[in-house]
Enzyme design. Structure first.
Site, mmCIF file in Angstrom:
data_model
loop_
_atom_site.group_PDB
_atom_site.id
_atom_site.type_symbol
_atom_site.label_atom_id
_atom_site.label_comp_id
_atom_site.label_asym_id
_atom_site.label_seq_id
_atom_site.Cartn_x
_atom_site.Cartn_y
_atom_site.Cartn_z
ATOM 1 N N HIS A 10 0.852 -1.195 0.000
ATOM 2 C CA HIS A 10 0.000 0.000 0.000
ATOM 3 C C HIS A 10 0.880 1.234 0.000
ATOM 4 C CE1 HIS A 10 -4.006 -1.810 1.696
ATOM 5 N NE2 HIS A 10 -3.541 -2.472 0.655
ATOM 6 N N TYR A 32 -8.916 5.343 8.009
ATOM 7 C CA TYR A 32 -8.983 5.724 9.421
ATOM 8 C C TYR A 32 -10.013 6.848 9.516
ATOM 9 C CZ TYR A 32 -4.584 3.235 10.381
ATOM 10 O OH TYR A 32 -3.619 2.270 10.528
ATOM 11 N N PRO A 56 -3.365 -0.032 19.461
ATOM 12 C CA PRO A 56 -3.224 -0.570 18.104
ATOM 13 C C PRO A 56 -3.219 0.466 16.979
ATOM 14 C CG PRO A 56 -5.398 -1.085 19.004
ATOM 15 C CD PRO A 56 -4.602 -0.508 20.119
ATOM 16 N N LYS A 92 1.787 -0.391 15.268
ATOM 17 C CA LYS A 92 3.229 -0.355 15.545
ATOM 18 C C LYS A 92 3.744 -1.561 16.331
ATOM 19 C CE LYS A 92 4.576 3.239 13.459
ATOM 20 N NZ LYS A 92 4.787 2.787 12.091
ATOM 21 N N TYR A 100 4.419 6.516 10.105
ATOM 22 C CA TYR A 100 3.579 5.358 9.792
ATOM 23 C C TYR A 100 4.350 4.344 8.958
ATOM 24 C CZ TYR A 100 -0.762 2.798 8.793
ATOM 25 O OH TYR A 100 -1.742 1.833 8.716
HETATM 26 C C1 DHB Z 1 -4.650 -3.015 11.527
HETATM 27 C C2 DHB Z 1 -4.605 -2.660 12.834
HETATM 28 C C3 DHB Z 1 -4.205 -1.391 13.154
HETATM 29 O O1 DHB Z 1 -4.134 -1.019 14.421
HETATM 30 C C4 DHB Z 1 -3.881 -0.470 12.203
HETATM 31 O O2 DHB Z 1 -3.529 0.780 12.552
HETATM 32 C C5 DHB Z 1 -3.904 -0.836 10.911
HETATM 33 C C6 DHB Z 1 -4.303 -2.119 10.569
HETATM 34 C C7 DHB Z 1 -5.096 -4.370 11.144
HETATM 35 O O3 DHB Z 1 -5.400 -5.161 12.033
HETATM 36 O O4 DHB Z 1 -5.188 -4.636 9.956
#
Ligand code: DHB
Length: 391
Positions: A72, A201, A294, A298, A384
């Site tokens: 991506h 997001y 999450p 990271k 990121y």
């Molecule tokens: C996923 C989880 C995340 O916390 C994130 O920022 C991006 C992707 C995932 O589980 O795909």
């Protein structure tokens, strides 16, 4: 039994460490309290940073990732009525890969099994002893009930936030920092093609939502929910309805495709850092030393970055009898740990909504700045897509 490095934990950190040390001819034994089936089926995040992918490639672990994963070039940031693409490729010339942590773990297990790695799964009563001495050892009860002892030169604590390694750091030397967030994630896995080409997001007054994916036929989606949410109160229909509202179904013709939900769970969110990451001959890596919420995915990447520093440090210590890298391991690793701790906190607090209308305006202002200013977008992109391993 005797080995050079006793590794507690067969998640990605422990397995990758065993792999990197194995390449240098260093002998390890890996112990794990869970069964192998459990480790290979637990659902974790699915985004690999640029430097994680490069490290896996450099060590012969990237074939399936390149075959089955998806590259991506950015993410979408959105709030009601607006969706913006943040293009990492054009901003910082890096990309990320969508490939589940579960798949990374399977690839690591396969590589270690090919190398004849000694594992003990399903162990209990694990205890770390004499970590301040030159003769540390680990005791445990193996899966068949036999009390077992491993003597080692070094113990690597890769056993997560509930494992015994974190607690083996004496209170007199350890410092801890923690932030518990007033919300959780409801995560679902669904057998339906993703409704987006890259991750979304979404800020929404009802709460944050995210659209991620695992493959061209499996979607991974998250909803912000209050702490202590009863998952029984969230039927599949209620989940899809909330996702549709928060992700903007119908906005500019975009549609969220629902499908059969195959897994549902509630994830608490917290930030935690414990220092130092080394005490005597005990070295911590991954979640044993730090937890991130999450948002931003990271956790796995940080574990990989720790191990990428720890493996050469232990190699130098055990083969060269030189101590510089080992002495600097904790400080070097913690620079990146704190950077990712800040980034995860920043993404989390920018996107999750609460009751305070003033906070909501600040969040929206921040999101609009990130989406419209090259400097703002570049800050997000650099963090990121991932800072260099030794950052
Ligand atoms: C996923 C989880 C995340 O916390 C994130 O920022 C991006 C992707 C995932 O589980 O795909």
């Amino acid at each position: 039994m005797r080995t050079q490095v006793a590794i507690s934990g067969a998640g990605p950190a422990g397995l990758l460490l065993s792999h990197l040390l194995g390449e240098q001819g260093i002998d390890t034994i890996v112990i794990e309290s869970r069964t192998q089936d459990y480790v290979l089926s637990r659902i974790r995040a699915g985004i690999l940073e640029h430097s994680t992918v490069r490290l896996l490639d450099e060590h012969g672990l990237g074939q399936r990732l390149h075959r089955e994963g998806h590259e991506h070039r950015g993410i979408y940031l959105q709030w009601p009525h607006e969706r913006h693409h943040i293009d990492f490729r054009s901003l910082v010339d890096r990309s990320v890969w969508v490939y589940g942590q579960t798949e990374v773990t399977k690839d690591l297990v396969a590589a270690r099994e090919r190398a004849g790695q000694q594992f003990y799964y399903g162990v209990s009563d694990t205890a770390l002893h004499d970590v301040e001495s030159d003769a540390p050892y680990v005791t445990f009860t193996d899966a068949s009930g036999t009390p077992t002892r491993i003597d080692a030169a070094v113990i690597a604590g890769c056993d997560g936030s509930f494992g015994p390694s974190r607690a083996a750091m004496p209170d007199a030397v350890r410092n801890t920092w923690e932030r518990v967030y007033p919300y959780s994630w409801l995560g679902v896995l669904a057998d339906v093609a993703p409704s987006t080409d890259e991750l979304i997001y979404a800020w929404h007054q009802d709460g944050f939502a995210m659209h991620s994916m695992r493959s061209s036929t499996v979607s991974r989606l998250y909803l912000q929910v209050p702490n202590n949410t009863d998952i029984g109160a969230w039927s599949d229909d209620r989940i899809w309805d909330a996702l549709a509202v928060r992700l903007g179904h119908g906005q500019d013709g975009w549609e969220l495709r629902p499908g059969p939900i195959t897994d549902k769970s509630v994830l608490p969110m917290r930030s935690y850092v414990q220092t130092p990451m080394r005490h005597g001959n005990l070295f911590l890596a991954g979640d044993a030393a730090h937890i991130v919420p999450p948002t931003g995915a990271k956790g796995l990447n940080l574990a990989v970055a720790d191990v990428a520093l720890l493996a050469p440090a232990l190699t130098q210590l055990l083969q060269g009898k030189r101590t510089e890298l080992a002495e600097h391991y904790s400080d070097t690793a913690l620079r990146r740990v704190w950077r990712c701790t800040h980034f995860s906190w920043w993404m989390t607090t920018m996107l999750h909504t609460g009751a305070d209308p003033f906070d909501a305006q600040l969040q929206l202002s921040q999101l609009k700045w990130v989406a419209s200013s090259e400097a703002g977008a570049m800050g997000l992109a650099e963090n990121y897509a991932g800072l260099p391993i030794g950052f």
